[in-house]
Motif scaffolding. Structure first.
Motif, PDB file in Angstrom:
ATOM      1  N   ARG A  71      30.105  -8.979 -36.905  1.00 11.43           N
ATOM      2  CA  ARG A  71      30.794  -7.714 -36.619  1.00 11.43           C
ATOM      3  C   ARG A  71      32.008  -7.484 -37.533  1.00 11.43           C
ATOM      4  O   ARG A  71      32.315  -6.358 -37.903  1.00 11.43           O
ATOM      5  N   LEU A  72      32.690  -8.563 -37.921  1.00 16.28           N
ATOM      6  CA  LEU A  72      33.920  -8.409 -38.701  1.00 16.28           C
ATOM      7  C   LEU A  72      33.665  -8.330 -40.204  1.00 16.28           C
ATOM      8  O   LEU A  72      34.570  -7.975 -40.952  1.00 16.28           O
ATOM      9  N   THR A  73      32.486  -8.659 -40.647  1.00 16.77           N
ATOM     10  CA  THR A  73      32.120  -8.769 -42.059  1.00 16.77           C
ATOM     11  C   THR A  73      33.178  -9.590 -42.803  1.00 16.77           C
ATOM     12  O   THR A  73      33.464 -10.717 -42.412  1.00 16.77           O
ATOM     13  N   ASP A  74      33.811  -9.039 -43.861  1.00  8.21           N
ATOM     14  CA  ASP A  74      34.740  -9.844 -44.647  1.00  8.21           C
ATOM     15  C   ASP A  74      36.184  -9.770 -44.150  1.00  8.21           C
ATOM     16  O   ASP A  74      37.116 -10.138 -44.884  1.00  8.21           O
ATOM     17  N   LEU A  75      36.386  -9.329 -42.935  1.00  8.69           N
ATOM     18  CA  LEU A  75      37.702  -9.487 -42.302  1.00  8.69           C
ATOM     19  C   LEU A  75      37.771 -10.927 -41.792  1.00  8.69           C
ATOM     20  O   LEU A  75      37.773 -11.205 -40.590  1.00  8.69           O
ATOM     21  N   ASP A  76      37.803 -11.869 -42.729  1.00  6.66           N
ATOM     22  CA  ASP A  76      37.681 -13.288 -42.417  1.00  6.66           C
ATOM     23  C   ASP A  76      39.046 -13.963 -42.387  1.00  6.66           C
ATOM     24  O   ASP A  76      40.096 -13.318 -42.532  1.00  6.66           O
ATOM     25  N   ALA A  77      39.040 -15.280 -42.208  1.00  8.64           N
ATOM     26  CA  ALA A  77      40.299 -16.020 -42.076  1.00  8.64           C
ATOM     27  C   ALA A  77      41.176 -15.853 -43.305  1.00  8.64           C
ATOM     28  O   ALA A  77      42.398 -15.677 -43.193  1.00  8.64           O
ATOM     29  N   ALA A  78      40.563 -15.892 -44.498  1.00 16.22           N
ATOM     30  CA  ALA A  78      41.353 -15.775 -45.728  1.00 16.22           C
ATOM     31  C   ALA A  78      42.016 -14.405 -45.830  1.00 16.22           C
ATOM     32  O   ALA A  78      43.209 -14.299 -46.171  1.00 16.22           O
ATOM     33  N   PHE A  79      41.274 -13.347 -45.531  1.00 15.44           N
ATOM     34  CA  PHE A  79      41.859 -12.011 -45.616  1.00 15.44           C
ATOM     35  C   PHE A  79      42.947 -11.826 -44.567  1.00 15.44           C
ATOM     36  O   PHE A  79      44.021 -11.280 -44.857  1.00 15.44           O
ATOM     37  N   LEU A  80      42.676 -12.254 -43.347  1.00 11.55           N
ATOM     38  CA  LEU A  80      43.652 -12.058 -42.273  1.00 11.55           C
ATOM     39  C   LEU A  80      44.955 -12.783 -42.577  1.00 11.55           C
ATOM     40  O   LEU A  80      46.048 -12.258 -42.312  1.00 11.55           O
ATOM     41  N   ALA A  81      44.854 -13.976 -43.151  1.00 11.65           N
ATOM     42  CA  ALA A  81      46.065 -14.717 -43.521  1.00 11.65           C
ATOM     43  C   ALA A  81      46.810 -13.982 -44.634  1.00 11.65           C
ATOM     44  O   ALA A  81      48.041 -13.850 -44.604  1.00 11.65           O
ATOM     45  N   ALA A  82      46.055 -13.488 -45.627  1.00 14.44           N
ATOM     46  CA  ALA A  82      46.688 -12.762 -46.735  1.00 14.44           C
ATOM     47  C   ALA A  82      47.361 -11.490 -46.253  1.00 14.44           C
ATOM     48  O   ALA A  82      48.372 -11.053 -46.830  1.00 14.44           O
ATOM     49  N   ALA A  83      46.825 -10.895 -45.194  1.00 19.86           N
ATOM     50  CA  ALA A  83      47.386  -9.654 -44.652  1.00 19.86           C
ATOM     51  C   ALA A  83      48.579  -9.906 -43.742  1.00 19.86           C
ATOM     52  O   ALA A  83      49.169  -8.953 -43.219  1.00 19.86           O
TER      53      ALA A  83
END
Length: 308
Positions: A71-83
């Motif tokens: 459901r989240l596709t590339d809203l993954d751990a790496a992106f969320l941390a970077a954001a």
């Protein structure tokens, strides 16, 4: 668990919707990232394995990540941390995505997978074997049958995507068959080693090769296995896992072959589903023009333009 007498179901129907939705990870891409989510998870899994990670940890980590990405596709751990999200905030988001799709999973497996969605220090990355890129560049054959022209549906999936999806499916299906999920995962990740070098001519090509098929596959598989010689005992572990591939005489063999069969057919089913999509589904069920402050205006514009 499956009734080993053969009287019970051969697969868990309650997982159907999850497996259908997971299949789209072979088609989801994002800007700045090379390849589909499935293709990238395939490479990540092999990098973890060559880095010395335990196959069980890799199987659980990659499967949990795939399920959250459904459901989240590339809203993954790496992106969320970077954001700017904290580890706890990122874990909450990832688990929310995971929870939306995993209600039908075996409860014990579900708990093990969910616990993996805690962002933290990434495991040590090893080298990415050459066969990873080769399998990502090798298209699948399409629909072939001896004596008949092939049917090609564009765009084709590649072998890295197929292997990753079978591996994730295998983990999800393992409790039903009483199988070791890590062995199923590793076998699935390695089951098309021969296609890193061998073009895929499908069932038709296999039949035309005749007695040459197995020797050629053995040679091509050996080339891929040779790349793992510098990764400690990984080659031996992969060879042990691949021993389940020839038949369905073991729980792991059944979990693998169920996963492989399901993925092959769902890959075609998604083309047919897209071809029969209606505007009723898009506008009414999926709410393409969704609720918000300008929905009324949007609806009037579409009505006055006579769209659709």
């Amino acid at each position: 668990m499956q009734d080993e007498t053969g009287a019970g179901a051969s697969a868990p129907a309650e997982l159907r919707d999850l497996l259908v939705e997971l299949n789209d990870l072979k088609r989801v891409r994002s800007a700045g990232r090379e390849g589909t989510i499935a293709e990238r998870l395939f490479a990540q899994g092999w990098s973890m394995l060559t880095g010395g990670a335990d196959p069980e940890d890799v199987a659980l980590d990659i499967t949990a990540t795939a399920l959250a990405a459904t459901r989240l596709t590339d809203l993954d751990a790496a992106f969320l941390a970077a954001a700017g999200l904290s580890e706890a905030e990122a874990a909450t988001v990832l688990r929310a995505g995971f929870d939306e799709v995993t209600g039908a999973l075996d409860p014990a497996l579900r708990d093990r997978l969910r616990a993996r969605l805690t962002p933290g220090e990434a495991p040590e990355a090893g080298f990415v074997p050459g066969f990873v890129g080769a399998l990502a560049a090798q298209p699948r054959a399409g629909i072939t049958c001896p004596g008949k022209p092939r049917i090609l549906l564009e765009p084709p999936e590649n072998h890295a995507e197929h292997c990753l999806m079978v591996a994730v499916y295998g983990v999800c299906l393992s409790p039903f068959y009483g199988a070791d999920p890590s062995r199923v995962f590793l076998a699935a990740m390695a089951h098309h080693f021969h296609n890193a070098a061998m073009p895929d001519a499908g069932f038709t090509g296999e039949m035309l090769l005749g007695d040459h098929l197995l020797p050629i596959m053995e040679v091509a598989t050996g080339w891929a296995l040779g790349e793992l010689d510098e990764a400690g005992g990984l080659r031996a572990a992969v060879e042990r896992a691949r021993a389940i591939l020839p038949d369905d005489s073991t729980p792991e063999g059944r979990a693998f072959h169920a996963a492989d069969c399901i993925d092959r057919v769902l890959q075609i089913a998604q083309h047919l589903r897209a071809a029969t999509l209606t505007m009723g589904t898009v506008l009414d069920e999926m709410e393409l023009v969704h609720a918000g402050p300008v929905k009324g205006f949007h609806d009037r514009v579409l009505r006055d333009m006579r769209i659709p």
